[in-house]
Scaffold this active site. Sequence first.
Site, PDB file in Angstrom:
ATOM      1  N   ASN A  85       2.387  -7.308   4.033  1.00  0.00           N
ATOM      2  CA  ASN A  85       1.075  -7.297   3.834  1.00  0.00           C
ATOM      3  C   ASN A  85       1.028  -8.489   2.563  1.00  0.00           C
ATOM      4  OD1 ASN A  85      -0.056  -5.443   5.522  1.00  0.00           O
ATOM      5  ND2 ASN A  85       0.931  -3.810   4.558  1.00  0.00           N
ATOM      6  N   GLY A  91      -3.548  -4.209   2.521  1.00  0.00           N
ATOM      7  CA  GLY A  91      -2.954  -3.169   2.456  1.00  0.00           C
ATOM      8  C   GLY A  91      -1.625  -2.936   1.528  1.00  0.00           C
ATOM      9  N   GLN A  92      -1.509  -4.240   0.861  1.00  0.00           N
ATOM     10  CA  GLN A  92      -0.450  -4.364  -0.077  1.00  0.00           C
ATOM     11  C   GLN A  92      -0.548  -3.360  -1.249  1.00  0.00           C
ATOM     12  OE1 GLN A  92       0.673  -8.290  -1.694  1.00  0.00           O
ATOM     13  NE2 GLN A  92       2.739  -7.462  -2.148  1.00  0.00           N
ATOM     14  N   HIS A  98       8.433  -7.576   0.629  1.00  0.00           N
ATOM     15  CA  HIS A  98       8.910  -6.721   1.795  1.00  0.00           C
ATOM     16  C   HIS A  98       8.408  -6.898   2.926  1.00  0.00           C
ATOM     17  CE1 HIS A  98       5.582  -4.367   0.017  1.00  0.00           C
ATOM     18  NE2 HIS A  98       5.669  -3.838   1.091  1.00  0.00           N
ATOM     19  N   HIS A 100       8.041  -4.674   6.470  1.00  0.00           N
ATOM     20  CA  HIS A 100       8.065  -3.342   7.366  1.00  0.00           C
ATOM     21  C   HIS A 100       9.004  -3.612   8.642  1.00  0.00           C
ATOM     22  CE1 HIS A 100       5.108  -1.385   4.815  1.00  0.00           C
ATOM     23  NE2 HIS A 100       4.599  -2.388   4.278  1.00  0.00           N
TER      24      HIS A 100
END
Length: 113
Positions: A85, A91-92, A98, A100
């Site tokens: 994100n 949605g970060q 990183h 997911h």
Amino acid sequence: MATIFEKIIKRELPSHIHYEDEEVICIDDKYPQAPIHFLVITKKVIPSIHELESSDYYLLGKIFDVIKSMTVKLGIEDSYRVLTNHGSQAGQTVPHLHFHVLGGGKLGAKGIK
Ligand code: AMP
């Protein structure tokens, strides 16, 4: 201020570490959105993919190597989702690069958030 992930890297916060080397760390997501949900995090603090510079691109190869080997290790190599994100509207919540990885069951159409 240090991100949650910097604190995890420095062992100031607990986490379940699957893999670690000089450049990345792989941990379980604390709030899993699938039966298997882990994160591959760069040790270098880059806020998101949008701030990646060409000198950092080698990290992407490293990240995807770790993703591939971790999915095999966890037995989800036949089916999994990778996402990252950028920005709060996407949605970060943690401004530290990183990826997911979700798997281990039927996933919804949208992924997380
Ligand atoms: P994002 O929202 O894309 O920035 O992803 C951040 C992820 O970090 C979320 O999926 C959270 O569930 C996860 N998270 C937050 N705190 C922790 C923690 N202490 N250990 C592991 N994962 C965490």
